[in-house]
Every structure is written in structure tokens, then in C-alpha cells.
Enzyme design. Structure first.
Site, short mmCIF file in Angstrom:
data_model
loop_
_atom_site.label_atom_id
_atom_site.label_comp_id
_atom_site.label_asym_id
_atom_site.label_seq_id
_atom_site.Cartn_x
_atom_site.Cartn_y
_atom_site.Cartn_z
N HIS A 69 -79.92 -2.94 45.64
CA HIS A 69 -80.25 -4.11 44.82
C HIS A 69 -79.16 -5.16 44.91
CE1 HIS A 69 -77.50 -1.74 42.35
NE2 HIS A 69 -77.15 -2.91 41.84
N HIS A 149 -74.61 -10.16 46.76
CA HIS A 149 -74.53 -9.11 47.79
C HIS A 149 -75.38 -7.91 47.40
CE1 HIS A 149 -71.96 -7.73 44.60
NE2 HIS A 149 -72.16 -6.50 45.07
P1 A2P Z 1 -72.69 -4.13 42.61
O1 A2P Z 1 -73.57 -5.20 42.11
O2 A2P Z 1 -71.61 -4.63 43.48
O3 A2P Z 1 -73.44 -3.05 43.33
P2 A2P Z 1 -71.68 1.10 38.29
O4 A2P Z 1 -72.46 2.05 39.14
O5 A2P Z 1 -70.26 0.93 38.71
O6 A2P Z 1 -71.75 1.47 36.87
O7 A2P Z 1 -72.37 -0.32 38.45
C1 A2P Z 1 -73.74 -0.52 38.32
C2 A2P Z 1 -74.14 -1.83 38.97
O8 A2P Z 1 -73.58 -2.95 38.27
C3 A2P Z 1 -73.67 -1.97 40.39
O9 A2P Z 1 -74.71 -2.61 41.07
C4 A2P Z 1 -72.40 -2.78 40.28
O10 A2P Z 1 -71.92 -3.48 41.35
C5 A2P Z 1 -72.70 -3.67 39.10
N1 A2P Z 1 -71.48 -3.95 38.35
C6 A2P Z 1 -70.70 -3.05 37.74
N2 A2P Z 1 -69.70 -3.65 37.06
C7 A2P Z 1 -69.86 -4.98 37.25
C8 A2P Z 1 -69.16 -6.14 36.81
N3 A2P Z 1 -68.08 -6.06 36.02
N4 A2P Z 1 -69.60 -7.34 37.23
C9 A2P Z 1 -70.68 -7.46 38.01
N5 A2P Z 1 -71.39 -6.40 38.45
C10 A2P Z 1 -71.00 -5.17 38.08
#
Ligand code: A2P
Length: 218
Positions: A69, A149
Site C-alpha cells: 500500500h 511510496h
Molecule cells: P510505510 O507507509 O512506509 O509503509 P508499522 O507496521 O510500523 O506499524 O506501520 C504501519 C504503516 O504505517 C506502514 O505502512 C508505515 O510505513 C506507516 N507508518 C508508520 N509510522 C508512520 C509515521 N510516523 N508516519 C507515516 N507513516 C507511518
């Protein structure tokens, strides 16, 4: 009402359909095989494996992080800044459940993450938080959407949030006039090395990926 307070998701984003996920994973594997077999990569392998090791298997190095996603807003069930405001935006409510065609323009890997760069359209930018780039890099004026991304994998112990930060570092480096070193043309497109184990292939044919705007509760 209190229902609204408690129903904020973990994050909002565009979720790739299963067939598209498979297509993208195959592409990422092709990228890893191509980069991993280059002499130029082997020369810099210390960025990935430490001084002692001479080789690294990139397919094993990056761990899968689940459904593919492109996160728009990380809400953390309402604990993240601006989560409620985002969820209540009219465009977010109206777009919920609708299809978007994401355009993936590059694949990149670093010692921490493996990801795909997404080039958002003007309409898609309506769903992009105002402060997504500023929140990550306070000191620079990065174009809106430049953090967009898809995380394809992370090194052991690395959280997916790192993928967007790694991408922004490349964007920042380019903005500052450092265009990296063109290594060679892969089948996927021209490959650039940005130093410190950061590799990016610009796709000569960008990948158009249907995705659904929705949210993840975990
Ligand atoms: P990403 O969008 O780069 O994939 P996690 O598995 O670490 O709990 O994160 C769940 C999702 O939320 C992942 O898609 C992750 O990154 C995104 N994410 C986690 N923390 C943040 C943040 N502080 N800011 C933006 N996106 C985040």
C-alpha cells in the site's frame, strides 16, 4: 459522537489489488537480483553486511511487511497529530472506497528499506497530508507528495516508516544538486548509486497500479 473518536484507523492509504501486489513483488525481485549481481554492488557490500562478510542475499535481507500500500495518513488510532482532522476532511470521506491509478516511477533499496516511488497526480495530492514532508524533514522545502511510496521490505529490526524517510533523503540529495552516479542501464531502466548503499532504478516504463483508497485497522 464517541463512535467517531474511537473509530480512527491505524492508517489511511491506497491498497494495491492482489494481482498488482504480485506484479510489483516480481518486479522488486527482478530489481534485487539485478542489483545484487553487479560488481559495483559487491564493491559496496559493506554497507549491508558489515566488513567481515563478502556477500549478501538481498532477497533474504529484506523482510516482507504485508499488504502492499501507499500510506497517505498515519493516524495511530487517533494518537498521531492531525489524525482526526484528516479523517474528517470532505475529500477523504468522499474518496473512501474509490479506485485510483497509482503511477510507480522508481524502485529503490538502501541498507534499511526496499521501496517503490509513487508519483501522485493533482487529484491524488488532495488526499495527501499538507505536512507529510515537513514532518519528516523540517529543514527543507520538499515538493508535496515526494514522500509517497510503497514499502516492499525492510531490513531486520527496521520499521516501515523508514522507507519514506529514505526516499526523501534521495529527493533532498537531488534537490541539492547531487544527481548520484549512473551505474548502468538495467532491463527495468537506468540505475543510479547515491552513496551509502542507496540504489535507485528509474523505471523506463512506469508501472500503473490500480489501488483502492481505504484504511487499515490492524
Ligand atoms: P510505510 O507507509 O512506509 O509503509 P508499522 O507496521 O510500523 O506499524 O506501520 C504501519 C504503516 O504505517 C506502514 O505502512 C508505515 O510505513 C506507516 N507508518 C508508520 N509510522 C508512520 C509515521 N510516523 N508516519 C507515516 N507513516 C507511518
Amino acid at each position: 459522537c464517541s463512535m467517531v473518536e474511537t473509530s480512527l484507523p491505524f492508517y489511511f492509504g491506497w491498497f494495491l489489488c492482489p494481482t498488482q501486489q504480485e506484479k510489483l513483488r516480481n518486479m522488486a525481485n527482478e530489481f534485487l537480483s539485478a542489483v545484487g549481481s553487479l560488481e559495483a554492488f559487491k564493491e559496496h557490500v559493506g554497507d549491508f553486511a558489515g566488513e567481515a562478510e563478502k556477500e549478501v542475499n538481498l532477497q533474504q535481507y529484506f523482510q516482507d511487511k504485508g499488504v502492499l500500500h501507499c500510506t497517505t495518513k498515519f493516524c495511530d488510532y487517533g494518537k498521531a497529530n492531525g489524525a482526526k482532522e484528516y479523517a474528517e476532511k470532505q475529500v477523504v470521506r468522499e474518496s473512501y472506497g474509490s479506485k485510483a491509478d497509482l503511477v510507480l516511477t522508481a524502485l529503490f533499496l538502501t541498507p534499511r528499506t526496499l521501496g517503490a516511488q509513487v508519483s501522485l497526480t493533482e487529484a491524488q495530492l488532495q488526499l495527501w497530508p499538507e505536512d507529510a514532508e515537513k514532518e519528516a524533514v523540517q529543514s527543507a522545502d520538499l515538493p508535496r507528495g515526494s514522500r509517497a511510496h510503497v514499502t516492499l521490505g525492510c531490513a531486520e529490526g527496521v520499521d516501515p516508516v523508514q522507507t519514506g524517510l529514505d526516499l526523501l533523503e534521495v529527493v533532498l540529495q537531488c534537490q541539492q544538486g547531487d544527481k548520484g552516479e549512473h551505474v548502468q542501464d538495467l532491463e527495468l531502466g537506468p540505475l543510479t548509486y547515491y552513496g551509502k548503499g542507496v540504489w535507485m532504478v528509474k523505471l523506463s516504463e512506469p508501472l500503473n497500479t490500480p489501488a483502492i483508497f481505504s484504511s487499515f485497522y490492524g
